[in-house]
Design an enzyme around this catalytic site. Sequence first.
Site, short mmCIF file in Angstrom:
data_model
loop_
_atom_site.label_atom_id
_atom_site.label_comp_id
_atom_site.label_asym_id
_atom_site.label_seq_id
_atom_site.Cartn_x
_atom_site.Cartn_y
_atom_site.Cartn_z
CE LYS A 31 65.28 61.24 43.48
NZ LYS A 31 66.32 62.31 43.67
CB THR A 40 63.72 57.43 46.44
OG1 THR A 40 62.68 56.69 47.08
CG2 THR A 40 63.20 57.83 45.06
CG ASP A 41 62.76 52.69 49.03
OD1 ASP A 41 62.26 53.83 48.89
OD2 ASP A 41 62.56 51.99 50.05
CD GLU A 42 58.80 57.04 47.77
OE1 GLU A 42 57.91 57.47 47.03
OE2 GLU A 42 59.10 57.57 48.86
CE1 TYR A 78 60.98 62.38 45.27
CE2 TYR A 78 60.02 60.38 46.21
CZ TYR A 78 61.09 61.24 46.07
OH TYR A 78 62.28 60.97 46.70
N1 LIG Z 1 63.52 61.83 52.50
C1 LIG Z 1 63.72 60.53 52.25
O1 LIG Z 1 63.30 59.69 53.03
C2 LIG Z 1 64.50 60.11 51.03
C3 LIG Z 1 64.78 58.75 50.85
C4 LIG Z 1 65.55 58.36 49.74
C5 LIG Z 1 66.01 59.30 48.86
N2 LIG Z 1 65.71 60.62 49.06
C6 LIG Z 1 66.25 61.60 48.11
O2 LIG Z 1 67.18 62.39 48.82
C7 LIG Z 1 67.21 63.71 48.31
C8 LIG Z 1 67.00 64.71 49.43
O3 LIG Z 1 65.74 64.44 50.05
P1 LIG Z 1 65.25 65.34 51.29
O4 LIG Z 1 64.22 64.56 51.99
O5 LIG Z 1 66.41 65.86 52.02
O6 LIG Z 1 64.57 66.53 50.49
P2 LIG Z 1 64.18 67.99 50.99
O7 LIG Z 1 62.90 68.29 50.30
O8 LIG Z 1 64.25 68.10 52.48
O9 LIG Z 1 65.35 68.92 50.39
C9 LIG Z 1 65.46 69.21 49.05
C10 LIG Z 1 66.43 70.37 48.91
O10 LIG Z 1 66.60 70.64 47.49
C11 LIG Z 1 66.51 72.04 47.27
N3 LIG Z 1 66.01 72.25 45.90
C12 LIG Z 1 64.79 71.92 45.41
N4 LIG Z 1 64.71 72.29 44.11
C13 LIG Z 1 65.91 72.84 43.78
C14 LIG Z 1 66.44 73.38 42.59
N5 LIG Z 1 65.71 73.45 41.44
N6 LIG Z 1 67.71 73.85 42.58
C15 LIG Z 1 68.47 73.80 43.72
N7 LIG Z 1 67.99 73.30 44.89
C16 LIG Z 1 66.74 72.82 44.92
C17 LIG Z 1 65.53 72.53 48.33
O11 LIG Z 1 65.67 73.93 48.56
C18 LIG Z 1 65.93 71.67 49.52
O12 LIG Z 1 66.97 72.29 50.25
C19 LIG Z 1 66.16 63.75 47.21
O13 LIG Z 1 66.78 63.59 45.98
C20 LIG Z 1 65.26 62.57 47.52
O14 LIG Z 1 64.67 62.06 46.35
C21 LIG Z 1 64.97 61.04 50.11
#
Ligand SMILES: NC(=O)c1ccc[n+]([C@@H]2O[C@H](COP(=O)([O-])OP(=O)(O)OC[C@H]3O[C@@H](n4cnc5c(N)ncnc54)[C@H](O)[C@@H]3O)[C@@H](O)[C@H]2O)c1
Length: 352
Positions: free
Chosen positions: A172, A141-143, A168
């Site tokens: 990351k 993430t950009d965070e 969080y």
């Molecule tokens: N949402 C955003 O805007 C955003 C932006 C940039 C990066 N990201 C990154 O993208 C990734 C996905 O984000 P998201 O918003 O889809 O998240 P989300 O919370 O919707 O999904 C996370 C998934 O990971 C699974 N999970 C959690 N812990 C687990 C474990 N211990 N073992 C196996 N599976 C596990 C959950 O069941 C879920 O399906 C993350 O790494 C996040 O940091 C998200």
Amino acid sequence: MIRRSQPQGTLEGFEKVFVPEKIIVTGGAGFIGSNFVRWVIENAPNAHVVVLDKLTYAGNINNLAGLPEDRLTFVKGDICDKELVESLFSEADAVVHFAAESHNDNSIANPDPFLRTNVEGTYTLLEAARKYGVRFHHVSTDEVYGDLALDDPSKFTEDSPYRPSSPYSSTKAASDMLVRAWHRTYGVPITISNCSNNYGAYQHIEKFIPRQITNILTGKHPKLYGDGLNVRDWIHVEDHSAAVWLILTQGAIGETYLIGADGEKNNLDVLRSILRNMGKDPDDFDWVKDRPGHDRRYAIDATKLKTELGWRPIHTDFDAGLKSTIDWYIENKPWWLGEKEATEAKYDATGH
Ligand SMILES: NC(=O)c1ccc[n+]([C@@H]2O[C@H](COP(=O)([O-])OP(=O)(O)OC[C@H]3O[C@@H](n4cnc5c(N)ncnc54)[C@H](O)[C@@H]3O)[C@@H](O)[C@H]2O)c1
């Protein structure tokens, strides 16, 4: 020779690329992970996807409904489970690592699962990648870069210093560091992407945009933190998926790429757009107290991804993307309605 021009989300036209045949997608039942799985199945006809997902409150097996069974294997499990992870990695040639605890507010209330999944889980996957020589794309993430002032003209680049603010984002950041160290020390073939805020279908209703939409749909007032002027750099989830695939298949090993679509908007404007699009008074919401440590502004400079890999976002009209996202939540009420009460109860407990 790698051709650098990206053919708008398909593999057609690529001369020489890394094209994995068996890809593990961790967190593939979550918001972005499931979108990525769908993207791969539609655009990379030779790839078989193995989803490894614990199905926490944020994961939903229905996010993968309708995808062809001969292209997709679902494994329910924890990325911290070394034995399971090794058994899957021994048969794969790439992993795209999305699994994480992903919600800032939850990390403030209870950082524990964030440390475990985001740090220990990433470590477990890296060790398996090292053992079996698996190509590793880390989704971040950009965070990790902290925040920018509202009047600062600059944007984050791959060279920005790490200054995470929340439990969080600090976990990351820690996971990014592990990934880099495993490349430098052990030669694990990695790439990293740091993306801005995603929106689109299948996003959990605890997150800003779906929370406001589903509040309106259930007769509750939308809630806006602080003064509402915090800026997020919005990108449609499908553009993020296309970028991740491009980096996995054409990115240079050991490199980091920032992903962003020049979508800076403050929360107040986004909320008013949602209200307008849903036929409501744009001022019909509640102001609530701010999140502790709330980052002020994020902004991505995606020049490297654009110039080196030729990536371009397709969903450049934010209002159109927002409208189709609103329609998705209207049409898919059974997908989220059962979660609404518990999600709002969590917010009520913290005054948000
Ligand atoms: N949402 C955003 O805007 C955003 C932006 C940039 C990066 N990201 C990154 O993208 C990734 C996905 O984000 P998201 O918003 O889809 O998240 P989300 O919370 O919707 O999904 C996370 C998934 O990971 C699974 N999970 C959690 N812990 C687990 C474990 N211990 N073992 C196996 N599976 C596990 C959950 O069941 C879920 O399906 C993350 O790494 C996040 O940091 C998200």
